[in-house]
Design a protein around this motif. Structure first.
Motif, short mmCIF file in Angstrom:
data_model
loop_
_atom_site.label_atom_id
_atom_site.label_comp_id
_atom_site.label_asym_id
_atom_site.label_seq_id
_atom_site.Cartn_x
_atom_site.Cartn_y
_atom_site.Cartn_z
N SER A 164 -32.08 2.27 -37.54
CA SER A 164 -32.84 2.51 -38.49
C SER A 164 -34.01 3.94 -37.52
O SER A 164 -35.28 4.49 -38.45
N ASP A 165 -33.29 4.55 -36.63
CA ASP A 165 -34.30 5.86 -35.77
C ASP A 165 -33.79 7.01 -36.75
O ASP A 165 -33.92 7.83 -36.45
N LEU A 166 -32.64 6.85 -37.77
CA LEU A 166 -32.04 7.59 -37.42
C LEU A 166 -32.65 8.75 -39.07
O LEU A 166 -33.41 7.69 -40.00
N PHE B 36 -19.84 -1.04 -25.42
CA PHE B 36 -21.43 -1.25 -24.61
C PHE B 36 -22.23 -1.37 -23.78
O PHE B 36 -23.61 -1.34 -23.86
N THR B 37 -21.87 0.39 -23.24
CA THR B 37 -22.45 1.05 -22.74
C THR B 37 -23.45 1.99 -23.49
O THR B 37 -24.39 1.83 -23.46
N ALA B 38 -22.89 1.96 -24.27
CA ALA B 38 -24.07 2.24 -25.97
C ALA B 38 -25.29 1.69 -26.29
O ALA B 38 -26.37 1.70 -26.69
N VAL B 39 -24.41 -0.05 -26.60
CA VAL B 39 -25.78 -1.09 -26.54
C VAL B 39 -27.02 -0.86 -25.63
O VAL B 39 -27.60 -1.30 -25.93
N SER B 40 -26.53 -1.12 -24.62
CA SER B 40 -26.74 -1.30 -23.70
C SER B 40 -28.22 0.38 -23.33
O SER B 40 -28.72 -0.51 -22.94
N LYS B 41 -27.51 1.10 -23.40
CA LYS B 41 -28.41 1.62 -22.82
C LYS B 41 -30.02 2.55 -24.20
O LYS B 41 -30.63 3.23 -24.35
N TYR B 42 -29.26 2.15 -25.96
CA TYR B 42 -29.38 2.68 -26.53
C TYR B 42 -29.96 1.68 -27.77
O TYR B 42 -31.03 1.85 -29.09
N GLY B 43 -29.76 0.82 -27.30
CA GLY B 43 -29.79 -0.46 -27.91
C GLY B 43 -29.03 -0.73 -29.06
O GLY B 43 -28.03 -0.75 -29.28
N ALA B 44 -28.98 -2.14 -30.73
CA ALA B 44 -28.25 -2.62 -30.72
C ALA B 44 -27.66 -1.67 -32.20
O ALA B 44 -28.95 -0.64 -32.23
N PRO B 45 -27.13 -0.93 -32.80
CA PRO B 45 -26.29 -0.78 -34.25
C PRO B 45 -27.88 -0.91 -34.68
O PRO B 45 -28.19 0.90 -35.67
N TRP B 46 -28.02 -1.73 -35.33
CA TRP B 46 -29.46 -1.54 -36.93
C TRP B 46 -30.88 -1.06 -36.01
O TRP B 46 -31.49 -0.71 -36.97
#
Length: 238
Positions: A209-211, A195-205
């Motif tokens: 795409s930024d990798l 939840f924290t990661a999605v809130s801070k960095y956005g959805a996994p996809w």
């Protein structure tokens, strides 16, 4: 030593109290190897799954450093997940039922039945090396050092003494009961991290795409031979 708030200390206190209470609540019904090592073969499926998962995760000391996503990217799932999932699936399909039908509960006992005493002793020595709890004690000791600012040797000694006490009293059942608390805490933490990661960095996809291109490859840019080597490591699951 980390800087905890009052709520953090309360959660830790409840966690340790729960682990010790459940661990010491188990008592061996009879002094036999089946009761000690296999809990009399009476574990329910939920309890078995919970203790198996927490025990397996307990053996991955240093995983964030060794399999860090900055080294393998999405290939982390291939090298640190796929080999173990395949081995576990094959074990469940082809071996679990056959093993359950046998009277022997350990590899050395099975080797002794098939090949004799000397090979069984060799097998016991190899299993002892493989199953040594050194990594588990180091990790738990390191956690105690981080929380209570202890010397590392003291943290490891306390961890070993505490675990040995309730295992001596209740064997596998004591371990399984205490692991239920760890299982709940682990997956609660996983959900909070997600939840924290999605809130801070956005959805996994969006993150994927930024990798860099190499970190989006199935092998993390490491090549087939690295993946194959991890497949052999995954065979440890057997």
């Amino acid at each position: 030593m980390v800087d905890f708030s009052g709520l953090d200390w309360a959660v830790l206190a409840l966690f340790f109290a729960g682990v010790l209470t459940l661990g010491f609540s188990a008592k061996l019904k009879e002094n036999t190897s089946v009761q000690m090592v296999a809990a009399g073969r009476a574990l329910t499926m939920p309890l078995f799954v919970a203790t198996l998962i927490t025990t397996w995760y307990g053996g991955v000391l240093g995983t964030p450093e060794f399999y860090h996503s900055s080294s393998f990217g999405l290939g982390t799932l291939t090298v640190n997940g796929l080999p173990y999932w395949i081995a576990g699936l094959l074990f469940a399909i082809f071996l679990a039922k056959r093993i359950r039908r046998e009277d022997q509960i350990s590899i050395p006992e099975r080797v002794e039945r098939c090949y004799g005493r000397v090979p069984a002793i060799v097998a016991a020595a190899l299993v002892a090396v493989l199953a040594t709890p050194a990594a588990f004690l180091l990790m738990l000791g390191t956690l105690l050092v981080t929380i209570f600012n202890l010397e590392l040797w003291a943290g490891i000694a306390i961890a070993g003494f505490g675990c040995t006490l309730f295992l001596y009293r209740g064997g596998l059942m004591a371990d399984a009961r205490s692991n239920t608390i760890s299982f709940v805490m682990m997956y609660s933490a996983f959900l909070m991290i997600l939840f924290t990661a999605v809130s801070k960095y956005g959805a996994p996809w969006q993150v994927i795409s930024d990798l860099p291109a190499t970190e989006r490859n199935w092998d993390g840019g490491q090549g087939i031979f690295v993946v194959v080597s991890f497949m052999f490591l995954g065979a440890w699951t057997f």
